[in-house]
Design a protein around this motif. Structure first.
Motif, PDB file in Angstrom:
ATOM      1  N   ALA A 261       0.864  -1.182   0.000  1.00 38.64           N
ATOM      2  CA  ALA A 261       0.000   0.000   0.000  1.00 38.64           C
ATOM      3  C   ALA A 261       0.896   1.226   0.000  1.00 38.64           C
ATOM      4  O   ALA A 261       2.125   1.123   0.122  1.00 38.64           O
ATOM      5  CB  ALA A 261      -0.930   0.000   1.221  1.00 38.64           C
ATOM      6  N   PHE A 262       0.271   2.413  -0.120  1.00 34.06           N
ATOM      7  CA  PHE A 262       1.024   3.662  -0.192  1.00 34.06           C
ATOM      8  C   PHE A 262       0.328   4.683   0.684  1.00 34.06           C
ATOM      9  O   PHE A 262      -0.902   4.789   0.689  1.00 34.06           O
ATOM     10  CB  PHE A 262       1.090   4.152  -1.640  1.00 34.06           C
ATOM     11  CG  PHE A 262       2.033   5.293  -1.873  1.00 34.06           C
ATOM     12  CD1 PHE A 262       3.389   5.069  -2.022  1.00 34.06           C
ATOM     13  CD2 PHE A 262       1.560   6.601  -1.973  1.00 34.06           C
ATOM     14  CE1 PHE A 262       4.270   6.118  -2.259  1.00 34.06           C
ATOM     15  CE2 PHE A 262       2.428   7.659  -2.200  1.00 34.06           C
ATOM     16  CZ  PHE A 262       3.787   7.416  -2.344  1.00 34.06           C
ATOM     17  N   LEU A 263       1.110   5.457   1.444  1.00 31.83           N
ATOM     18  CA  LEU A 263       0.556   6.466   2.339  1.00 31.83           C
ATOM     19  C   LEU A 263       0.570   7.833   1.673  1.00 31.83           C
ATOM     20  O   LEU A 263       1.615   8.303   1.218  1.00 31.83           O
ATOM     21  CB  LEU A 263       1.361   6.527   3.637  1.00 31.83           C
ATOM     22  CG  LEU A 263       0.996   7.680   4.597  1.00 31.83           C
ATOM     23  CD1 LEU A 263      -0.435   7.553   5.102  1.00 31.83           C
ATOM     24  CD2 LEU A 263       1.979   7.737   5.770  1.00 31.83           C
ATOM     25  N   LEU A 264      -0.575   8.479   1.648  1.00 32.60           N
ATOM     26  CA  LEU A 264      -0.701   9.864   1.203  1.00 32.60           C
ATOM     27  C   LEU A 264      -1.084  10.705   2.412  1.00 32.60           C
ATOM     28  O   LEU A 264      -2.180  10.560   2.956  1.00 32.60           O
ATOM     29  CB  LEU A 264      -1.770   9.986   0.119  1.00 32.60           C
ATOM     30  CG  LEU A 264      -2.166  11.415  -0.288  1.00 32.60           C
ATOM     31  CD1 LEU A 264      -0.975  12.180  -0.838  1.00 32.60           C
ATOM     32  CD2 LEU A 264      -3.313  11.382  -1.293  1.00 32.60           C
TER      33      LEU A 264
ATOM     34  N   GLY B 259      -3.638   5.008 -10.996  1.00 26.12           N
ATOM     35  CA  GLY B 259      -2.425   5.033 -11.790  1.00 26.12           C
ATOM     36  C   GLY B 259      -1.416   3.970 -11.404  1.00 26.12           C
ATOM     37  O   GLY B 259      -0.680   3.467 -12.262  1.00 26.12           O
ATOM     38  N   ALA B 260      -1.377   3.605 -10.116  1.00 23.81           N
ATOM     39  CA  ALA B 260      -0.370   2.656  -9.640  1.00 23.81           C
ATOM     40  C   ALA B 260      -0.955   1.309  -9.244  1.00 23.81           C
ATOM     41  O   ALA B 260      -0.208   0.408  -8.862  1.00 23.81           O
ATOM     42  CB  ALA B 260       0.367   3.249  -8.443  1.00 23.81           C
ATOM     43  N   SER B 261      -2.279   1.167  -9.334  1.00 18.46           N
ATOM     44  CA  SER B 261      -2.959  -0.088  -8.972  1.00 18.46           C
ATOM     45  C   SER B 261      -2.556  -0.548  -7.577  1.00 18.46           C
ATOM     46  O   SER B 261      -2.145  -1.701  -7.369  1.00 18.46           O
ATOM     47  CB  SER B 261      -2.640  -1.183 -10.008  1.00 18.46           C
ATOM     48  OG  SER B 261      -3.087  -0.802 -11.287  1.00 18.46           O
ATOM     49  N   MET B 262      -2.683   0.373  -6.621  1.00 14.57           N
ATOM     50  CA  MET B 262      -2.260   0.088  -5.256  1.00 14.57           C
ATOM     51  C   MET B 262      -3.179   0.791  -4.265  1.00 14.57           C
ATOM     52  O   MET B 262      -3.575   1.939  -4.495  1.00 14.57           O
ATOM     53  CB  MET B 262      -0.814   0.566  -5.061  1.00 14.57           C
ATOM     54  CG  MET B 262      -0.278   0.392  -3.658  1.00 14.57           C
ATOM     55  SD  MET B 262       1.483   0.781  -3.562  1.00 14.57           S
ATOM     56  CE  MET B 262       2.154  -0.646  -4.420  1.00 14.57           C
ATOM     57  N   PRO B 263      -3.547   0.136  -3.147  1.00 15.57           N
ATOM     58  CA  PRO B 263      -4.348   0.820  -2.133  1.00 15.57           C
ATOM     59  C   PRO B 263      -3.601   2.029  -1.578  1.00 15.57           C
ATOM     60  O   PRO B 263      -2.379   1.984  -1.386  1.00 15.57           O
ATOM     61  CB  PRO B 263      -4.529  -0.250  -1.041  1.00 15.57           C
ATOM     62  CG  PRO B 263      -4.256  -1.546  -1.716  1.00 15.57           C
ATOM     63  CD  PRO B 263      -3.259  -1.266  -2.786  1.00 15.57           C
TER      64      PRO B 263
ATOM     65  N   PRO C 133       9.478   2.633  -1.517  1.00 17.25           N
ATOM     66  CA  PRO C 133       9.119   4.027  -1.222  1.00 17.25           C
ATOM     67  C   PRO C 133       7.650   4.092  -0.842  1.00 17.25           C
ATOM     68  O   PRO C 133       6.770   4.095  -1.696  1.00 17.25           O
ATOM     69  CB  PRO C 133       9.404   4.742  -2.544  1.00 17.25           C
ATOM     70  CG  PRO C 133       9.191   3.686  -3.595  1.00 17.25           C
ATOM     71  CD  PRO C 133       9.554   2.368  -2.964  1.00 17.25           C
ATOM     72  N   GLY C 134       7.366   4.172   0.449  1.00 14.86           N
ATOM     73  CA  GLY C 134       6.023   3.864   0.922  1.00 14.86           C
ATOM     74  C   GLY C 134       5.042   5.000   1.087  1.00 14.86           C
ATOM     75  O   GLY C 134       3.888   4.762   1.452  1.00 14.86           O
ATOM     76  N   GLY C 135       5.467   6.248   0.823  1.00 13.16           N
ATOM     77  CA  GLY C 135       4.487   7.310   1.003  1.00 13.16           C
ATOM     78  C   GLY C 135       5.048   8.685   0.734  1.00 13.16           C
ATOM     79  O   GLY C 135       6.252   8.881   0.531  1.00 13.16           O
ATOM     80  N   ILE C 136       4.145   9.661   0.774  1.00  8.88           N
ATOM     81  CA  ILE C 136       4.510  11.057   0.571  1.00  8.88           C
ATOM     82  C   ILE C 136       3.780  11.914   1.592  1.00  8.88           C
ATOM     83  O   ILE C 136       2.610  11.673   1.907  1.00  8.88           O
ATOM     84  CB  ILE C 136       4.197  11.512  -0.871  1.00  8.88           C
ATOM     85  CG1 ILE C 136       4.703  12.931  -1.103  1.00  8.88           C
ATOM     86  CG2 ILE C 136       2.710  11.380  -1.193  1.00  8.88           C
ATOM     87  CD1 ILE C 136       4.707  13.331  -2.564  1.00  8.88           C
TER      88      ILE C 136
ATOM     89  N   VAL D  68       3.898  11.082  -8.882  1.00  8.12           N
ATOM     90  CA  VAL D  68       4.122   9.965  -7.951  1.00  8.12           C
ATOM     91  C   VAL D  68       3.532   8.684  -8.500  1.00  8.12           C
ATOM     92  O   VAL D  68       4.134   7.608  -8.389  1.00  8.12           O
ATOM     93  CB  VAL D  68       3.530  10.319  -6.558  1.00  8.12           C
ATOM     94  CG1 VAL D  68       3.612   9.110  -5.629  1.00  8.12           C
ATOM     95  CG2 VAL D  68       4.277  11.493  -5.945  1.00  8.12           C
ATOM     96  N   ALA D  69       2.355   8.775  -9.116  1.00 12.50           N
ATOM     97  CA  ALA D  69       1.747   7.571  -9.713  1.00 12.50           C
ATOM     98  C   ALA D  69       2.665   6.985 -10.773  1.00 12.50           C
ATOM     99  O   ALA D  69       2.836   5.767 -10.867  1.00 12.50           O
ATOM    100  CB  ALA D  69       0.392   7.915 -10.305  1.00 12.50           C
ATOM    101  N   ALA D  70       3.279   7.851 -11.586  1.00  3.46           N
ATOM    102  CA  ALA D  70       4.202   7.358 -12.621  1.00  3.46           C
ATOM    103  C   ALA D  70       5.425   6.697 -11.995  1.00  3.46           C
ATOM    104  O   ALA D  70       5.901   5.659 -12.474  1.00  3.46           O
ATOM    105  CB  ALA D  70       4.630   8.520 -13.514  1.00  3.46           C
ATOM    106  N   GLU D  71       5.938   7.276 -10.918  1.00  8.32           N
ATOM    107  CA  GLU D  71       7.100   6.695 -10.236  1.00  8.32           C
ATOM    108  C   GLU D  71       6.746   5.331  -9.629  1.00  8.32           C
ATOM    109  O   GLU D  71       7.558   4.390  -9.663  1.00  8.32           O
ATOM    110  CB  GLU D  71       7.608   7.645  -9.156  1.00  8.32           C
ATOM    111  CG  GLU D  71       8.226   8.928  -9.671  1.00  8.32           C
ATOM    112  CD  GLU D  71       9.603   8.715 -10.281  1.00  8.32           C
ATOM    113  OE1 GLU D  71      10.173   7.624 -10.092  1.00  8.32           O
ATOM    114  OE2 GLU D  71      10.107   9.633 -10.953  1.00  8.32           O
ATOM    115  N   LEU D  72       5.542   5.221  -9.082  1.00  4.82           N
ATOM    116  CA  LEU D  72       5.128   3.943  -8.487  1.00  4.82           C
ATOM    117  C   LEU D  72       5.001   2.850  -9.544  1.00  4.82           C
ATOM    118  O   LEU D  72       5.314   1.682  -9.285  1.00  4.82           O
ATOM    119  CB  LEU D  72       3.795   4.116  -7.748  1.00  4.82           C
ATOM    120  CG  LEU D  72       3.880   4.765  -6.358  1.00  4.82           C
ATOM    121  CD1 LEU D  72       2.499   5.140  -5.842  1.00  4.82           C
ATOM    122  CD2 LEU D  72       4.577   3.836  -5.366  1.00  4.82           C
TER     123      LEU D  72
END
Length: 442
Positions: free
Chosen positions: A59-62, A96-100, A384-387, A435-439
């Motif tokens: 998953a990714f933290l926003l 964009g990143a297919s991730m929660p 890289p787990g979040g921004i 960020v979506a492109a980087e993920l």
């Protein structure tokens, strides 16, 4: 446990106001301790589970919101716009990143600010520094700048009303994924908005297809949204820390997540001592001078059980230094037995002051630090787990650049922040697409 919660009192402490009336401050803290908590232990536990997934790369933290919340800006419209911006960014990242994406606001508690000096001088007049609305007022008068303990209670009430609005927006249908188009209403035309509209149309088509196939979208009417702030002012944090009767453990229930700042992360200091004794997931800001030993000692103190989701490192290195400073920390963590969540704060290491006195940041520097963050993780083989960003849902002019081409001469047209400059709505969407492109490339 209660004794452990007060062990910080024997440690050196930084960044606290000089209350002119200590008895009044003690009384306000006592009143806070009798008020209901702002969040629940079950919500905090759920967030820790979500962050553990992010630490594992699932998953990714926003995390985004105001530099410093103000009481006057806790209006329904401004809260809605901040929530709306975070929701839009999350949609861009998720699709964009297919991730929660874990959605977390710097909201409902980000009232205190660390300062480089206890005082501020203007035209030979010296007054206490503005430490956030929870302490004093921004106006440069002796009365306004005198720390007032009554503001502790006003901060609680403002946080409570903000949480009520957040819940209404995220649980009452406003966050329904079928409303992705309406989230853009009210924002003026911009390439970032147009790009978002194209994405929204794609999501709309996908949802209609799934509904036609019999999918149930009841759960998509709501979304999880967590609150966070820097755990800075102990006269506020300690009274809102409670023992959960079901587990016997202590939770800081001023918000779901708190972090320790770069200025207060001393391993032997009061803030680290206090946060070591609460059950919340916690963050620590790491600047470019952080050594691997500093980081490993923080892990030992704050995450002794090596529990994924417990500890988040929020790096604030600066665009010019992140590619050099971050990899050694990632390598050291990788070879340890810990699994912290790594998040980038591309804002605080890139500050500058213009000739006409405005504190600002260049959007290109923010973007470059984000890219450096992802590059460092690819180099080491970590996630890289979040921004973590300072943003607003309003069309302010506080950060230079972006597709609006904000220049130094135009900063003053809508510069509203009382502390640090924030990305406006459009710059926030631009960053989300990056960020979506980087993920996708990780």
């Amino acid at each position: 446990m209660l004794a452990g919660l007060d062990s910080w009192r024997d440690k050196a402490i930084k960044q606290q106001p000089n209350w002119p009336n200590a008895a009044a401050a003690s009384k306000a803290s006592a009143q806070l301790s009798a008020l209901p908590p702002l969040v629940s232990p079950s919500e905090v536990n759920r967030l820790r589970t979500r962050l553990a997934a992010a630490a594992r790369g699932e998953a990714f933290l926003l995390q985004g919101g105001d530099c410093a919340e103000t009481f006057v800006d806790a209006t329904a419209e401004k809260i809605r716009n901040r929530v709306k911006t975070v929701l839009q960014m999350a949609v861009i990242l998720t699709y964009g990143a297919s991730m929660p994406v874990i959605k977390m606001g710097r909201m409902a508690g980000q009232f205190a600010k660390p300062r480089s000096s206890d005082t501020e001088t203007r035209n030979d007049v010296t007054l206490p520094a503005y430490r956030g609305d929870i302490v004093n007022s921004f106006e440069f008068t002796e009365e306004a700048r005198t720390p007032d303990p009554k503001r502790l209670l006003e901060a609680y009430q403002t946080a409570s009303s903000t949480l009520t609005m957040i819940q209404a927006f995220t649980q009452g249908g406003f966050a329904d994924l079928r409303q992705v188009h309406t989230w853009n209403h009210g924002f003026r035309s911009n390439p970032a908005n147009q790009r978002y509209e194209q994405l929204a149309r794609e999501i709309d088509r996908a949802i209609k297809f799934m509904i036609a196939c019999g999918a149930d979208f009841e759960e998509m009417k709501r979304t999880e949204f967590y609150t966070s702030h820097e755990a800075l002012l102990m006269d506020y944090e300690r009274p809102l820390t409670r023992i959960d009767p079901s587990s016997g453990t202590a939770f800081n229930l001023s918000s779901h997540f708190q972090w320790i700042g770069e200025r207060t992360r001393d391993i032997d200091g009061a803030h680290v001592e206090f946060m070591a004794n609460v059950r919340n997931p916690i963050g620590v800001k790491l600047g470019p001078t952080t050594t691997a030993d500093d980081m490993l000692r923080l892990i030992d103190r704050l995450d002794p059980d090596r529990e994924p989701g417990r500890l988040t490192f929020i790096t604030r290195m600066g665009a010019s230094r992140i590619r050099e400073a971050l990899p050694p920390l990632l390598e050291a963590a990788k070879t340890s037995d810990a699994l912290p969540l790594w998040v980038t704060d591309p804002m605080h290491g890139n500050g500058m002051t213009t000739k006409n006195g405005y504190k600002t940041r260049r959007f290109d520097d923010v973007v470059d630090e984000v890219k450096g963050f992802f590059e460092a993780h690819r180099q080491v083989g970590t996630f890289p787990g979040g921004i973590h960003i300072e943003l607003t849902g309003d069309d302010v002019t506080e950060c230079l650049g972006g597709t609006e081409h904000i220049e130094e001469a135009t900063l003053e047209t809508r510069y509203e922040s009382l502390c640090d400059p924030r990305l406006n709505h459009m710059q926030s969407l631009e960053l989300a697409f990056l960020v979506a492109a980087e993920l996708r490339e990780r």
